[in-house]
Design a protein around this motif. Structure first.
Motif, PDB file in Angstrom:
ATOM      1  N   VAL A 309       0.729  -0.963   0.170  1.00 31.40           N
ATOM      2  CA  VAL A 309       0.063  -0.172  -0.116  1.00 31.40           C
ATOM      3  C   VAL A 309       0.818   1.030  -0.050  1.00 31.40           C
ATOM      4  O   VAL A 309       1.838   1.252   0.692  1.00 31.40           O
ATOM      5  CB  VAL A 309      -0.842  -0.047   1.302  1.00 31.40           C
ATOM      6  N   LYS A 310       0.398   2.108  -0.808  1.00 30.86           N
ATOM      7  CA  LYS A 310       1.223   3.582  -0.637  1.00 30.86           C
ATOM      8  C   LYS A 310       0.175   4.480  -0.916  1.00 30.86           C
ATOM      9  O   LYS A 310      -0.889   4.565  -1.557  1.00 30.86           O
ATOM     10  CB  LYS A 310       2.223   3.817  -1.983  1.00 30.86           C
ATOM     11  N   LEU A 311       0.411   5.738  -0.225  1.00 28.95           N
ATOM     12  CA  LEU A 311      -0.698   6.652  -0.074  1.00 28.95           C
ATOM     13  C   LEU A 311       0.257   7.859  -0.958  1.00 28.95           C
ATOM     14  O   LEU A 311       1.247   8.361  -0.551  1.00 28.95           O
ATOM     15  CB  LEU A 311      -1.072   7.340   1.270  1.00 28.95           C
ATOM     16  N   ALA A 312      -0.435   8.342  -2.018  1.00 29.66           N
ATOM     17  CA  ALA A 312       0.043   9.537  -2.657  1.00 29.66           C
ATOM     18  C   ALA A 312      -0.875  10.521  -2.947  1.00 29.66           C
ATOM     19  O   ALA A 312      -1.742  10.487  -3.878  1.00 29.66           O
ATOM     20  CB  ALA A 312       0.819   9.022  -4.110  1.00 29.66           C
ATOM     21  N   ALA A 313      -0.663  11.670  -2.430  1.00 34.85           N
ATOM     22  CA  ALA A 313      -1.480  12.970  -2.879  1.00 34.85           C
ATOM     23  C   ALA A 313      -3.062  12.568  -2.381  1.00 34.85           C
ATOM     24  O   ALA A 313      -3.984  12.994  -2.958  1.00 34.85           O
ATOM     25  CB  ALA A 313      -1.509  13.479  -4.390  1.00 34.85           C
ATOM     26  N   GLY A 314      -3.111  11.893  -1.636  1.00 30.81           N
ATOM     27  CA  GLY A 314      -4.583  11.344  -0.976  1.00 30.81           C
ATOM     28  C   GLY A 314      -5.226  10.091  -1.708  1.00 30.81           C
ATOM     29  O   GLY A 314      -6.040   9.632  -1.353  1.00 30.81           O
ATOM     30  N   THR A 315      -4.395   9.681  -2.548  1.00 34.52           N
ATOM     31  CA  THR A 315      -4.840   8.385  -3.278  1.00 34.52           C
ATOM     32  C   THR A 315      -4.181   7.274  -2.889  1.00 34.52           C
ATOM     33  O   THR A 315      -2.761   7.197  -2.603  1.00 34.52           O
ATOM     34  CB  THR A 315      -4.619   8.657  -4.718  1.00 34.52           C
ATOM     35  N   ILE A 316      -5.271   6.170  -2.412  1.00 39.19           N
ATOM     36  CA  ILE A 316      -4.425   5.023  -2.100  1.00 39.19           C
ATOM     37  C   ILE A 316      -4.078   4.001  -3.219  1.00 39.19           C
ATOM     38  O   ILE A 316      -4.891   3.925  -4.099  1.00 39.19           O
ATOM     39  CB  ILE A 316      -5.208   4.123  -1.227  1.00 39.19           C
ATOM     40  N   LEU A 317      -2.610   3.706  -3.341  1.00 39.25           N
ATOM     41  CA  LEU A 317      -2.322   2.834  -4.402  1.00 39.25           C
ATOM     42  C   LEU A 317      -1.750   1.522  -3.910  1.00 39.25           C
ATOM     43  O   LEU A 317      -1.455   1.367  -2.948  1.00 39.25           O
ATOM     44  CB  LEU A 317      -1.069   3.503  -5.137  1.00 39.25           C
ATOM     45  N   LEU A 318      -2.280   0.331  -4.547  1.00 38.77           N
ATOM     46  CA  LEU A 318      -1.960  -0.928  -4.128  1.00 38.77           C
ATOM     47  C   LEU A 318      -1.038  -1.385  -5.122  1.00 38.77           C
ATOM     48  O   LEU A 318      -1.139  -1.356  -6.388  1.00 38.77           O
ATOM     49  CB  LEU A 318      -3.308  -1.771  -4.240  1.00 38.77           C
ATOM     50  N   ASN A 319       0.138  -2.166  -4.591  1.00 43.32           N
ATOM     51  CA  ASN A 319       1.060  -2.686  -5.536  1.00 43.32           C
ATOM     52  C   ASN A 319       1.780  -2.003  -6.192  1.00 43.32           C
ATOM     53  O   ASN A 319       2.213  -2.293  -7.417  1.00 43.32           O
ATOM     54  CB  ASN A 319       0.386  -3.873  -6.395  1.00 43.32           C
ATOM     55  N   GLU A 320       2.175  -0.776  -5.898  1.00 46.78           N
ATOM     56  CA  GLU A 320       3.094   0.231  -6.686  1.00 46.78           C
ATOM     57  C   GLU A 320       4.319   0.049  -6.077  1.00 46.78           C
ATOM     58  O   GLU A 320       4.576   0.387  -5.016  1.00 46.78           O
ATOM     59  CB  GLU A 320       2.739   1.711  -6.533  1.00 46.78           C
ATOM     60  N   GLU A 321       5.187  -0.256  -6.836  1.00 45.48           N
ATOM     61  CA  GLU A 321       6.397  -0.731  -6.330  1.00 45.48           C
ATOM     62  C   GLU A 321       7.532  -0.396  -7.367  1.00 45.48           C
ATOM     63  O   GLU A 321       7.202  -0.237  -8.523  1.00 45.48           O
ATOM     64  CB  GLU A 321       6.675  -2.210  -6.155  1.00 45.48           C
ATOM     65  N   THR A 322       8.627  -0.248  -6.941  1.00 49.97           N
ATOM     66  CA  THR A 322       9.916  -0.111  -8.087  1.00 49.97           C
ATOM     67  C   THR A 322      10.736  -1.130  -7.983  1.00 49.97           C
ATOM     68  O   THR A 322      11.464  -1.603  -6.863  1.00 49.97           O
ATOM     69  CB  THR A 322      10.647   1.195  -7.710  1.00 49.97           C
ATOM     70  N   PHE A 323      11.162  -2.160  -8.859  1.00 46.60           N
ATOM     71  CA  PHE A 323      12.061  -3.048  -8.949  1.00 46.60           C
ATOM     72  C   PHE A 323      12.963  -3.031 -10.127  1.00 46.60           C
ATOM     73  O   PHE A 323      12.602  -2.614 -11.101  1.00 46.60           O
ATOM     74  CB  PHE A 323      10.964  -4.241  -9.374  1.00 46.60           C
ATOM     75  N   GLY A 325      14.844  -0.610 -10.630  1.00 43.47           N
ATOM     76  CA  GLY A 325      14.805   0.728 -11.314  1.00 43.47           C
ATOM     77  C   GLY A 325      13.665   1.168 -12.096  1.00 43.47           C
ATOM     78  O   GLY A 325      13.361   2.202 -12.615  1.00 43.47           O
ATOM     79  N   VAL A 326      12.666   0.242 -12.051  1.00 39.19           N
ATOM     80  CA  VAL A 326      11.681   0.305 -13.108  1.00 39.19           C
ATOM     81  C   VAL A 326      10.301   0.304 -12.253  1.00 39.19           C
ATOM     82  O   VAL A 326      10.035  -0.437 -11.197  1.00 39.19           O
ATOM     83  CB  VAL A 326      11.257  -1.036 -13.836  1.00 39.19           C
ATOM     84  N   LEU A 327       9.362   1.345 -12.328  1.00 38.95           N
ATOM     85  CA  LEU A 327       8.264   1.676 -11.390  1.00 38.95           C
ATOM     86  C   LEU A 327       7.301   0.773 -12.124  1.00 38.95           C
ATOM     87  O   LEU A 327       6.810   0.960 -13.340  1.00 38.95           O
ATOM     88  CB  LEU A 327       7.830   3.168 -11.589  1.00 38.95           C
TER      89      LEU A 327
END
Length: 571
Positions: A309-323, A325-327
């Motif tokens: 889980v990631k919170l970005a500018a009030g938006t909840i994002l699921l499974n946002e990862e950088t592997f 060097g690739v987002l």
């Protein structure tokens, strides 16, 4: 003669004054026997005809006297028009025509056991549940250019923050309704979720989501021996997706869904990919958006699989990862379609189709001070120059022997104690880390992906009267001890120091904090685990701890470092 008249007048005046004083002294004194004339909830409703029907609901359910006693309540009071609309909806002519048990549940849903002003509202769940047990959801609506606060997405607050003697009142224009449908029935009732409903039924998860809260008795017979066990059925949370989201992924029917995911051609099999597709969207526990937003990762009903889980500018994002060097862009949780309460959980919606991510071991930087109980102290948590001590009875994921409180400290910038140099600028303070005070201090970790890790423990050292500590992972003792009196150094080559089981975990370097490798563990399952610290000595002074790092064994153990006094990582 003139002098005699003056004397007579003087005597008469004196007599009048004397009689007046005597009368005053003989009259009983009127004493004000109360200091606050503010009406309590029930009396306030009696004084306002617009709320007479909700008052009747309180009286019929025997809540009227209860709401007129001392307390700190928040009451959402529907006006008379709202109650009339409710009675019409349920086919009742009067309040007394509503089944008493239904009426009690409705009344309890409108009452919180804590004062919550609108300034404490967020776009989502109110932290305190209603007396009925279900949480209320607040938000904002703009109709014809007029903004208002909504409750449970159906009712508007028309008057707010009315102070009464035992709490606060918010007036609403619609009676709040108890969520009486299960997750399965609630999902099935939404035509936009018809394909998701078919997937639930095809995989057997519909029946799981249709079970009411409570306990279930399971009887098994093995070798002629019958065993009966009782299982608790708790809340669940579901990440649904609409037919339009499926359509955007090229899936228009259950047949399409099976063709894409059912690799065993047996969706009822827990190992089948379609079954995993569904179970990956079912989360244990009751987790509203407010809970998701502060989570690093989510356990799922898919074995050993988690959702980040990631919170970005009030938006909840699921499974946002950088592997490498690739987002990998995350899946957005649709706020407008989420936080839908059911009788046994809560429903959310996502804007994109997604499947299980293949997970590789990833580092976990566990800030010991980042506990929900400290985080909810918004005036203290990560506010420089503040601290708070809480008793162990208040913690959910931290336990210890002894009766001392556990203290959270966010030090003042530039503090002479150097505690502000810790990661995030905060530390855990332990008063006399020893038997009879604080001993066997156990934390539940964040979710750790299965794999092999090195565990590093960082602390603020002190030259005397500090403990030597043994670390346990899931109850198993790790080989290396931590001596809280050992000082950090940068006079030895950092790689040589690493080979000896030491490093500086923060940057810029300060010798006030040291970091010790306590061992290597094989994490067999993805999920939350326990880490325990046992003092092996009896020191007489305060000890301080910062972060526990779980770094995959094939990862660089020195870099990135943690930002001293900040929340970032330093390459």
């Amino acid at each position: 003669m003139k002098r005699s008249l003056v004397l007579n007048r003087l005597m008469r005046l004196t007599l009048v004054v004397f009689l007046t004083l005597a009368f005053v002294n003989c009259t009983s004194e009127k004493i004000k026997e109360f200091t606050d004339q503010t009406l309590n909830v029930t009396d306030y409703l009696k004084d306002n005809d617009d709320y007479s029907m909700f008052l009747e609901m309180l009286e019929v359910t025997n809540y009227a006297s209860f709401m007129n006693t001392y307390g700190t309540y928040t009451v959402f009071v529907p006006n008379n028009e709202a109650v009339k609309k409710y009675l019409s909806d349920v086919g009742a002519a009067t309040v007394k025509d509503v089944p008493i048990e239904d009426l009690k549940e409705i009344v309890k849903l409108h009452i919180l056991d804590q004062v919550v002003a609108t300034t404490d509202f967020t776009d989502g769940k109110i932290a305190t549940p209603s007396q009925q047990g279900q949480f209320l959801i607040t938000g904002a609506a703009n109709i014809a250019g007029v903004s208002s606060i909504t409750v449970n997405k159906t009712s508007n607050i028309t008057a707010s923050n009315v102070i009464v003697g035992n709490g606060i009142i918010h007036v609403i224009d619609k009676v709040l309704r108890v969520a009486d449908k299960t997750l399965a029935k609630s999902i099935e009732a939404d035509p936009n979720l018809s394909l998701f409903t078919e997937a639930l039924k095809a995989t057997g998860w519909y029946d799981v989501l249709n079970k009411p809260l409570g306990t279930a008795t399971v009887t098994t017979t093995t070798g002629g021996t019958t065993t009966t066990t009782t299982t608790k059925i708790g809340h669940l949370s579901v990440l649904t997706q609409t037919n339009e989201v499926f359509k955007a992924a090229g899936i228009n029917s259950l047949a399409d869904l099976k063709a894409k995911y059912s690799h065993l051609h047996d969706p009822m099999n827990p190992a089948d990919s379609l079954n995993l597709f569904v179970s990956y969207r079912i989360l244990p526990k009751l987790q509203y958006l407010a809970d998701l937003a502060v989570s690093q990762s989510l356990e799922t009903k898919a074995p050993l699989e988690v959702i980040s889980v990631k919170l970005a500018a009030g938006t909840i994002l699921l499974n946002e990862e950088t592997f490498n060097g690739v987002l990998e862009k995350g899946v957005v949780v649709n706020r407008g379609l989420s936080d839908v309460t059911a009788s046994n959980g809560v429903i959310h919606s996502v804007d994109q189709n997604f499947f299980i991510k293949k997970r590789i071991p990833a580092p976990v930087y566990f800030d010991l001070g980042d506990q929900p109980e400290f985080r909810q102290l918004t005036s203290v948590f990560r506010k420089p120059g503040t601290s708070a001590a809480l008793k162990k009875e208040l913690f959910k994921d931290v336990t210890w022997d002894g009766s001392d409180a556990l203290t959270y400290v966010c030090a003042t910038k530039g503090s002479s104690s150097y505690q502000d140099r810790a990661w995030n600028g905060d530390i855990i303070e332990i008063f006399r880390f020893r038997a009879n005070n604080t001993q066997n201090l156990k934390f539940k970790t964040p979710v750790i992906i299965k794999g092999k890790y090195k565990i590093w423990v960082s602390y603020r050292w002190k030259g005397t009267k500090n403990p030597t500590v043994r670390t346990y992972f899931n109850g198993i003792a790790l080989p290396r001890l931590v001596n809280f009196q050992e000082q950090a150094t940068n006079t030895i080559n950092e790689r040589v120091l690493e080979s000896q089981g030491y490093k500086s975990h923060i940057s810029p370097f300060t010798n006030r904090f040291n970091c010790r490798l306590v061992g290597i563990v094989d994490v067999l399952t993805t999920g939350r685990h326990t880490i325990t610290f046992e003092s092996l000595s009896n020191p007489g002074d305060t000890a301080w701890m910062d972060v526990v790092e779980f770094r995959p064994v094939d990862m660089d153990q020195l870099y990135p470092r943690l930002e001293s006094g900040g929340s970032g990582l330093v390459p």
